[in-house]
Design an enzyme around this catalytic site. Sequence first.
Site, PDB file in Angstrom:
ATOM      1  N   ASN A 245     -60.233  12.168 -11.310  1.00 10.74           N
ATOM      2  CA  ASN A 245     -60.356  13.571 -10.930  1.00 10.74           C
ATOM      3  C   ASN A 245     -60.430  13.761  -9.415  1.00 10.74           C
ATOM      4  O   ASN A 245     -60.919  12.889  -8.677  1.00 10.74           O
ATOM      5  CB  ASN A 245     -61.594  14.194 -11.600  1.00 10.74           C
ATOM      6  CG  ASN A 245     -61.455  14.216 -13.129  1.00 10.74           C
ATOM      7  OD1 ASN A 245     -62.395  13.905 -13.832  1.00 10.74           O
ATOM      8  ND2 ASN A 245     -60.284  14.576 -13.647  1.00 10.74           N
ATOM      9  N   LEU A 246     -59.987  14.932  -8.970  1.00 17.49           N
ATOM     10  CA  LEU A 246     -59.801  15.183  -7.541  1.00 17.49           C
ATOM     11  C   LEU A 246     -61.083  15.091  -6.728  1.00 17.49           C
ATOM     12  O   LEU A 246     -61.122  14.367  -5.719  1.00 17.49           O
ATOM     13  CB  LEU A 246     -59.159  16.562  -7.339  1.00 17.49           C
ATOM     14  CG  LEU A 246     -58.948  16.964  -5.871  1.00 17.49           C
ATOM     15  CD1 LEU A 246     -57.993  15.996  -5.177  1.00 17.49           C
ATOM     16  CD2 LEU A 246     -58.410  18.386  -5.780  1.00 17.49           C
TER      17      LEU A 246
ATOM     18  N   LYS B 256     -58.810  18.007 -28.118  1.00 14.78           N
ATOM     19  CA  LYS B 256     -59.607  19.224 -27.880  1.00 14.78           C
ATOM     20  C   LYS B 256     -59.070  20.373 -28.728  1.00 14.78           C
ATOM     21  O   LYS B 256     -59.819  21.153 -29.320  1.00 14.78           O
ATOM     22  CB  LYS B 256     -59.602  19.596 -26.391  1.00 14.78           C
ATOM     23  CG  LYS B 256     -60.415  18.663 -25.518  1.00 14.78           C
ATOM     24  CD  LYS B 256     -61.878  18.589 -25.962  1.00 14.78           C
ATOM     25  CE  LYS B 256     -62.699  17.661 -25.100  1.00 14.78           C
ATOM     26  NZ  LYS B 256     -64.088  17.515 -25.586  1.00 14.78           N
TER      27      LYS B 256
ATOM     28  N   ASP C 226     -73.148   4.781 -31.655  1.00 13.83           N
ATOM     29  CA  ASP C 226     -71.731   5.137 -31.705  1.00 13.83           C
ATOM     30  C   ASP C 226     -71.577   6.188 -32.806  1.00 13.83           C
ATOM     31  O   ASP C 226     -71.751   5.883 -33.988  1.00 13.83           O
ATOM     32  CB  ASP C 226     -70.890   3.886 -32.029  1.00 13.83           C
ATOM     33  CG  ASP C 226     -69.396   4.233 -32.082  1.00 13.83           C
ATOM     34  OD1 ASP C 226     -68.590   3.299 -32.193  1.00 13.83           O
ATOM     35  OD2 ASP C 226     -69.066   5.446 -32.019  1.00 13.83           O
ATOM     36  N   LEU C 227     -71.237   7.383 -32.417  1.00 14.04           N
ATOM     37  CA  LEU C 227     -71.151   8.491 -33.389  1.00 14.04           C
ATOM     38  C   LEU C 227     -69.982   8.321 -34.347  1.00 14.04           C
ATOM     39  O   LEU C 227     -69.846   9.087 -35.297  1.00 14.04           O
ATOM     40  CB  LEU C 227     -71.059   9.829 -32.641  1.00 14.04           C
ATOM     41  CG  LEU C 227     -72.238  10.147 -31.734  1.00 14.04           C
ATOM     42  CD1 LEU C 227     -72.002  11.461 -30.995  1.00 14.04           C
ATOM     43  CD2 LEU C 227     -73.559  10.204 -32.510  1.00 14.04           C
TER      44      LEU C 227
ATOM     45  N   ARG D 211     -56.074  24.893  -9.390  1.00 16.90           N
ATOM     46  CA  ARG D 211     -57.036  24.755 -10.474  1.00 16.90           C
ATOM     47  C   ARG D 211     -58.231  25.672 -10.240  1.00 16.90           C
ATOM     48  O   ARG D 211     -58.440  26.157  -9.121  1.00 16.90           O
ATOM     49  CB  ARG D 211     -57.567  23.305 -10.530  1.00 16.90           C
ATOM     50  CG  ARG D 211     -56.506  22.268 -10.903  1.00 16.90           C
ATOM     51  CD  ARG D 211     -56.104  22.371 -12.352  1.00 16.90           C
ATOM     52  NE  ARG D 211     -55.174  21.315 -12.733  1.00 16.90           N
ATOM     53  CZ  ARG D 211     -53.854  21.361 -12.548  1.00 16.90           C
ATOM     54  NH1 ARG D 211     -53.324  22.446 -11.975  1.00 16.90           N
ATOM     55  NH2 ARG D 211     -53.078  20.366 -12.933  1.00 16.90           N
TER      56      ARG D 211
ATOM     57  N   SER E 252     -61.979  22.513 -23.438  1.00 12.81           N
ATOM     58  CA  SER E 252     -61.404  22.378 -22.094  1.00 12.81           C
ATOM     59  C   SER E 252     -60.211  23.307 -21.928  1.00 12.81           C
ATOM     60  O   SER E 252     -59.512  23.610 -22.894  1.00 12.81           O
ATOM     61  CB  SER E 252     -60.962  20.918 -21.896  1.00 12.81           C
ATOM     62  OG  SER E 252     -60.097  20.802 -20.807  1.00 12.81           O
TER      63      SER E 252
ATOM     64  N   ASP F 131     -75.946   8.915 -27.097  1.00 14.88           N
ATOM     65  CA  ASP F 131     -74.864   8.470 -26.203  1.00 14.88           C
ATOM     66  C   ASP F 131     -74.808   6.948 -26.278  1.00 14.88           C
ATOM     67  O   ASP F 131     -75.809   6.274 -26.009  1.00 14.88           O
ATOM     68  CB  ASP F 131     -75.161   8.926 -24.757  1.00 14.88           C
ATOM     69  CG  ASP F 131     -73.951   8.771 -23.840  1.00 14.88           C
ATOM     70  OD1 ASP F 131     -73.684   9.690 -23.046  1.00 14.88           O
ATOM     71  OD2 ASP F 131     -73.263   7.713 -23.922  1.00 14.88           O
TER      72      ASP F 131
ATOM     73  N   GLY G 160     -73.573  11.669 -20.024  1.00 14.12           N
ATOM     74  CA  GLY G 160     -72.339  11.981 -19.307  1.00 14.12           C
ATOM     75  C   GLY G 160     -72.580  13.044 -18.248  1.00 14.12           C
ATOM     76  O   GLY G 160     -73.678  13.602 -18.128  1.00 14.12           O
TER      77      GLY G 160
ATOM     78  N   TYR H 298     -55.440  13.496 -25.120  1.00 17.30           N
ATOM     79  CA  TYR H 298     -56.802  14.011 -24.852  1.00 17.30           C
ATOM     80  C   TYR H 298     -56.837  15.511 -25.138  1.00 17.30           C
ATOM     81  O   TYR H 298     -57.696  15.997 -25.864  1.00 17.30           O
ATOM     82  CB  TYR H 298     -57.212  13.731 -23.398  1.00 17.30           C
ATOM     83  CG  TYR H 298     -58.323  14.643 -22.943  1.00 17.30           C
ATOM     84  CD1 TYR H 298     -58.054  15.747 -22.121  1.00 17.30           C
ATOM     85  CD2 TYR H 298     -59.628  14.457 -23.375  1.00 17.30           C
ATOM     86  CE1 TYR H 298     -59.064  16.612 -21.729  1.00 17.30           C
ATOM     87  CE2 TYR H 298     -60.636  15.323 -22.995  1.00 17.30           C
ATOM     88  CZ  TYR H 298     -60.350  16.399 -22.172  1.00 17.30           C
ATOM     89  OH  TYR H 298     -61.345  17.260 -21.801  1.00 17.30           O
TER      90      TYR H 298
HETATM   91  C1  WQD Z   1     -56.880  18.331 -10.344  1.00 19.66           C
HETATM   92  C2  WQD Z   1     -55.698  18.391  -9.387  1.00 19.66           C
HETATM   93  C3  WQD Z   1     -54.134  16.604  -9.648  1.00 19.66           C
HETATM   94  C4  WQD Z   1     -56.718  13.388  -8.276  1.00 19.66           C
HETATM   95  C5  WQD Z   1     -58.490  17.165 -16.041  1.00 19.66           C
HETATM   96  C6  WQD Z   1     -58.513  17.440 -17.521  1.00 19.66           C
HETATM   97  C7  WQD Z   1     -59.561  18.458 -17.823  1.00 19.66           C
HETATM   98  C8  WQD Z   1     -60.858  17.975 -17.293  1.00 19.66           C
HETATM   99  C9  WQD Z   1     -60.757  17.783 -15.780  1.00 19.66           C
HETATM  100  C10 WQD Z   1     -62.080  16.670 -18.874  1.00 19.66           C
HETATM  101  C11 WQD Z   1     -54.389  18.024 -10.074  1.00 19.66           C
HETATM  102  C12 WQD Z   1     -54.796  16.570  -8.279  1.00 19.66           C
HETATM  103  C13 WQD Z   1     -56.233  14.630  -8.653  1.00 19.66           C
HETATM  104  C14 WQD Z   1     -56.199  12.749  -7.130  1.00 19.66           C
HETATM  105  C15 WQD Z   1     -54.755  14.633  -6.776  1.00 19.66           C
HETATM  106  N1  WQD Z   1     -61.188  16.753 -17.910  1.00 19.66           N
HETATM  107  N2  WQD Z   1     -55.276  15.234  -7.904  1.00 19.66           N
HETATM  108  N3  WQD Z   1     -55.228  13.404  -6.414  1.00 19.66           N
HETATM  109  O1  WQD Z   1     -56.110  17.205 -14.255  1.00 19.66           O
HETATM  110  O2  WQD Z   1     -56.859  19.561 -13.626  1.00 19.66           O
HETATM  111  O3  WQD Z   1     -58.097  18.324 -15.372  1.00 19.66           O
HETATM  112  O4  WQD Z   1     -59.749  16.785 -15.584  1.00 19.66           O
HETATM  113  O5  WQD Z   1     -62.733  17.517 -19.369  1.00 19.66           O
HETATM  114  O6  WQD Z   1     -59.633  18.643 -19.208  1.00 19.66           O
HETATM  115  O7  WQD Z   1     -57.258  17.959 -17.897  1.00 19.66           O
HETATM  116  O8  WQD Z   1     -58.287  17.604 -13.016  1.00 19.66           O
HETATM  117  O9  WQD Z   1     -59.287  16.644 -10.996  1.00 19.66           O
HETATM  118  O10 WQD Z   1     -57.703  15.208 -12.396  1.00 19.66           O
HETATM  119  O11 WQD Z   1     -56.806  17.078 -11.017  1.00 19.66           O
HETATM  120  O12 WQD Z   1     -53.866  15.194  -6.096  1.00 19.66           O
HETATM  121  O13 WQD Z   1     -56.579  11.605  -6.747  1.00 19.66           O
HETATM  122  O14 WQD Z   1     -55.892  17.433  -8.370  1.00 19.66           O
HETATM  123  O15 WQD Z   1     -52.759  16.301  -9.530  1.00 19.66           O
HETATM  124  O16 WQD Z   1     -53.372  18.825  -9.510  1.00 19.66           O
HETATM  125  P1  WQD Z   1     -57.194  18.182 -14.041  1.00 19.66           P
HETATM  126  P2  WQD Z   1     -58.065  16.553 -11.840  1.00 19.66           P
END
Ligand code: WQD
Length: 351
Positions: free
Chosen positions: A200-201, A155, A59-60, A232, A126, A32, A11, A151
């Site tokens: 994720n962003l 955690k 598979d754990l 964030r 997390s 994994d 991962g 999720y």
């Molecule tokens: C960040 C910001 C979205 C995508 C999560 C889990 C955390 C960890 C990381 C696993 C938010 C905004 C996102 C997009 C956007 N996961 N966004 N457009 O939600 O803070 O954290 O992922 O370990 O535990 O909770 O991360 O990157 O998804 O979002 O505007 O296409 O970006 O709304 O404000 P998040 P994220």
Amino acid sequence: MKKILVTGGCGYIGVHTIVDLIENGYAVISADNNSRSSDRILEGVEQITGKKVKNYKVDLCNYDDTFAIFQENPDVVGIIHFAAFKAVGESVEKPLLYFENNLNSLINILKCAEEFSVPHFVFSSSCTVYGNPDQVPVTETTPQKPAESPYGATKQMGELIVSEVAKKGLMKGILLRYFNPVGAHPSACIGEMPLGKPANLVPAITQTAIGKIPELSVFGSDYPTPDGSCIRDYIHVCDIAHAHTLALAYLDSEKNETHCDIFNLGIGTGYSVLELIHAFERVTGVSLNYRITDRRAGDVTAIYANNEKARHGLGWTPRYNLDDMLQSAWAWESKLKEDENLFDNRAVGLN
Ligand code: WQD
């Protein structure tokens, strides 16, 4: 050489941690099942370190198969447990899948750790365990709110399970609460491999910039923040990785204050979504096509870390700034584009 078992070693954070462990003198094995990863990412580890890492494709959630790993490696002295499903949105759609997978795999690993007297256990947690905090930055003693997703609940429960097992005194634990891990190894030999459309962003930004996604959605600009978008704490994945190596050294040195110490791993500064977009455009010179859309369910307005405890307790100092994070994420995305067959993305169902 001390041998460490890294679960979820193929991962994103797992593979970066394997590199850091090897560079700091550890022998490493991975477990994994590659249900959401490709073990070809370990070729990148070999390119960086010169070491081949064995991955047990197990598979754990299957106790016997998990036990067999330890039978073959009775000299494991530490476990770093990453293996878990981590898509917030998917966990809302399929809560039982998340509780079954994330908790059963953890319980099996802990059972084996007891059976084989493994003394040290580092748990991948997390910032999501804090829920929507009333105050920021959050410290390790900030009260936990109800998790915003199944999720997040896995955690919170995982932390409790590790802590209760460590209380028995046979094994010492550490809970590492990551904020938002982003970026890639400076070599661009390893990086994030989101399955399908990234949730994720930062991968959403880089895939938009490279043309894989036509337009980036900004989920809401009406939050009570300076520019209306969520805030964030983005932290370079290599800084997160190094914290795991330091956590093992911390346990070795008997410096732990309790049976199960907790550390926030964040850079200690909050950046908004729009700030990230503008920083990416500045750092890479690539203009991003984005649109403000509705809020995303479950998003917290703002969260970032007070990281003093990790700085002083683990001797951890984040080395990379936001520009480094975005530059390395872009270099990795560009590398993936250059070699479409890299890790056989399509072959294993990765995006
Ligand atoms: C960040 C910001 C979205 C995508 C999560 C889990 C955390 C960890 C990381 C696993 C938010 C905004 C996102 C997009 C956007 N996961 N966004 N457009 O939600 O803070 O954290 O992922 O370990 O535990 O909770 O991360 O990157 O998804 O979002 O505007 O296409 O970006 O709304 O404000 P998040 P994220």
